[in-house]
Design an enzyme around this catalytic site. Structure first.
Site, PDB file in Angstrom:
ATOM      1  N   LYS A 179       0.846  -1.194   0.000  1.00 49.93           N
ATOM      2  CA  LYS A 179       0.000   0.000   0.000  1.00 49.93           C
ATOM      3  C   LYS A 179       0.883   1.246   0.000  1.00 49.93           C
ATOM      4  O   LYS A 179       1.573   1.526   0.969  1.00 49.93           O
ATOM      5  CB  LYS A 179      -0.932   0.045   1.215  1.00 49.93           C
ATOM      6  CG  LYS A 179      -1.985   1.179   1.056  1.00 49.93           C
ATOM      7  CD  LYS A 179      -2.593   1.666   2.357  1.00 49.93           C
ATOM      8  CE  LYS A 179      -1.825   2.775   2.981  1.00 49.93           C
ATOM      9  NZ  LYS A 179      -1.931   4.096   2.277  1.00 49.93           N
ATOM     10  N   GLU A 253      10.300   0.857  10.390  1.00 45.50           N
ATOM     11  CA  GLU A 253      11.324   1.896  10.195  1.00 45.50           C
ATOM     12  C   GLU A 253      10.608   3.218  10.390  1.00 45.50           C
ATOM     13  O   GLU A 253       9.789   3.615   9.566  1.00 45.50           O
ATOM     14  CB  GLU A 253      11.948   1.759   8.798  1.00 45.50           C
ATOM     15  CG  GLU A 253      13.268   2.468   8.673  1.00 45.50           C
ATOM     16  CD  GLU A 253      13.133   3.792   7.950  1.00 45.50           C
ATOM     17  OE1 GLU A 253      13.153   4.826   8.673  1.00 45.50           O
ATOM     18  OE2 GLU A 253      12.990   3.808   6.727  1.00 45.50           O
ATOM     19  N   CYS A 287      13.423  10.621   7.099  1.00 45.90           N
ATOM     20  CA  CYS A 287      13.350  10.158   8.498  1.00 45.90           C
ATOM     21  C   CYS A 287      14.707  10.232   9.176  1.00 45.90           C
ATOM     22  O   CYS A 287      14.788  10.416  10.395  1.00 45.90           O
ATOM     23  CB  CYS A 287      12.778   8.746   8.567  1.00 45.90           C
ATOM     24  SG  CYS A 287      13.523   7.620   7.385  1.00 45.90           S
ATOM     25  N   GLU A 383      10.108  15.518  15.763  1.00 43.37           N
ATOM     26  CA  GLU A 383      10.433  15.397  14.342  1.00 43.37           C
ATOM     27  C   GLU A 383       9.552  16.363  13.541  1.00 43.37           C
ATOM     28  O   GLU A 383       8.334  16.235  13.532  1.00 43.37           O
ATOM     29  CB  GLU A 383      10.204  13.963  13.864  1.00 43.37           C
ATOM     30  CG  GLU A 383      10.659  13.754  12.439  1.00 43.37           C
ATOM     31  CD  GLU A 383      10.497  12.323  11.960  1.00 43.37           C
ATOM     32  OE1 GLU A 383      11.329  11.889  11.155  1.00 43.37           O
ATOM     33  OE2 GLU A 383       9.538  11.647  12.376  1.00 43.37           O
TER      34      GLU A 383
END
Length: 471
Positions: A179, A253, A287, A383
């Site tokens: 997906k 991850e 990331c 983040e």
């Protein structure tokens, strides 16, 4: 300074259909309940195409197709599977210009990055894992595939994340239901066409599009043997909870807040290039971005002056212009998040951006740095996932390590120093899955990637990337 004339890449190489179905069992099919959503170009807000929403019945069909295909695919000798992977890699190379333009249109990233970084790495991952397909007995993880793998990927590197997931899964004999992210589904749908071109057996790769509900249905499907997810820590936690006790294997991850550490003996100009690449590459939608800069106090002024000079040269604008350094933020939702955290940062520290004119249409954010930041500030802890850098200082290597590790994340870090002994000593103490020395954001399919703590678990890439797909 030279003025750059526009150098736009032509869009004509990409032939977009007005609408796309789901790719199940080697064919494009309409969704059972007929749901659709629009995917837009973040640089212009123009609608690119209409994409299907996969409901539970569609996910069922895709998983069933993958299950049927598994018997035949897993029974093939490794060398036979390798032929398909090599074929996919070559087709990706042949169509790389088309795929790079498509990626820039759908994602907002500069064409230079899509063309020179993403696409070569996509092909390289398929070539690399094709090489492993007939050598699994020597990898040390066994040779038995798990079965059907459900994979959910993010919007920051749509095609590269697809390659990271699909290449090792196929090399090890698993079949896949993938997906893609809701805001960037197009390159995955074009990849479905690459699979057909490579004559991959039907059902080995299935692609279901949709939003969070589609991903949740796939992850929780009882006939999925393994889940691989790249995305936010928050969603990663939900996935870990939902698969707990089911016997499914899972790799996550997740996010990061990487420290880029500059010592006083670092080559300043080289370090500044690394800092810029570390946080402004792909608009900071990375990331493992170096979003915290730790500078040794005695070179702080020199590094900051040089960094500001370099940032003033960055060109923000049309992602399809070959001169563009910083493209569009991927979506209005992400732009709001970046703006909100930057507003908090303004209350905490001192904000600076180079003078730059942002386009009137689309989702844009100027490259930004915050100074006067402390470790307790949100701008140094959360983040941002945008072109925003928090700058802190340190005096000793021990303090640098302490500050670098003072984060719930542990995905990556960078060290800048001319002393190899110092690099090795500091790298050894950093709780990060990847540590770059005198460079940043360099990837290689032979090198494992992954994190500690809230950055997830499991490794992708390299020999280690096979482990998660073998029983």
């Amino acid at each position: 300074m030279f003025e750059y004339a526009p150098a736009p890449e032509s869009r004509s190489i990409v032939d977009l259909a007005p609408s796309y179905g789901l790719f199940i069992d080697g064919e494009f099919a309409a969704p059972a309940d007929g749901g659709v959503f629009k995917t837009v170009n973040p640089a212009t807000e123009e609608v690119l195409s209409e994409v299907s929403v996969a409901g539970p019945a569609d996910v069922d069909r895709a998983v069933a197709a993958a299950r049927r295909a598994f018997a035949g695919w897993s029974a093939l000798p490794g060398a036979a599977r390798a032929k398909y992977l090599y074929r996919i890699a070559r087709i990706v190379q042949e169509r790389s210009r088309e795929l790079a333009v498509l990626e820039s249109l759908d994602n907002g990233k500069p064409i230079r990055e899509a063309r020179d970084v993403d696409l070569p790495l996509v092909a390289a991952h398929f070539f690399y894992y094709a090489g492993w397909a007939d050598k699994l007995a020597y990898a040390g993880y066994g040779t038995t595939p798990l079965g059907v793998v459900g994979q959910v990927i993010p919007w920051n590197f749509p095609l590269l994340m697809l390659a990271w997931k699909i290449a090792p899964a196929l090399a090890t004999g698993n079949t896949v239901v993938l997906k893609p992210a809701e805001t960037t589904p197009l390159s995955a749908l074009f990849f479905a066409d690459v699979c057909r071109q490579a004559e991959l057996p039907p059902g080995v790769v299935n692609i279901v599009t949709g939003a969070g509900d589609t991903g949740r249905t796939l992850v929780e499907h009882p006939d999925v043997n393994k889940v691989a997810f790249t995305g936010s820590t928050e969603v990663g936690r939900q996935i870990a909870r939902s698969v707990a006790g089911t016997g499914k294997r899972v790799t996550l991850e997740l996010g990061g807040k990487a420290a880029n550490i500059v010592f006083d003996d670092a080559p300043i100009d080289q370090a500044v290039e690394g800092i810029v690449n570390g946080i402004f590459f792909n608009q900071g939608h990375v990331c493992c971005a170096g979003s915290r800069l730790l500078v040794q106090e005695n070179v702080y002024d020199e590094v900051l002056d040089s960094l500001k000079r370099r940032m003033a040269q960055l060109r923000v604008g049309d992602p399809l212009d070959k001169n563009t350094d910083i493209g569009a933020i991927n979506s209005s939702v992400q732009l709001e998040r970046v703006r909100a955290l930057a507003a908090v940062g303004e209350q905490e520290g001192e904000r600076w951006s180079p003078p730059c004119e942002l386009p009137g249409q689309g989702f844009w954010f100027a490259p930004t740095i915050f100074t006067g930041v402390s470790q307790t500030h949100r701008i140094a802890r959360e983040e941002v996932f945008g072109p925003v850098l928090a700058v802190l200082t340190f005096r000793t290597p021990a303090e640098a390590v302490e500050k670098a590790n003072n984060t719930p994340y542990g995905l990556s870090a960078g060290i800048w120093s001319e002393k190899g002994s110092r690099i090795l000593a500091v790298a050894d103490k950093l709780r990060a899955g990847v540590v770059w020395a005198n460079t940043f954001n360099r990837f290689d399919p032979a090198s494992p990637f992954g994190g500690y703590k809230e950055s997830g678990y499991g490794r992708e890439g390299g020999r280690h990337g096979l482990e998660a797909y073998l029983a």
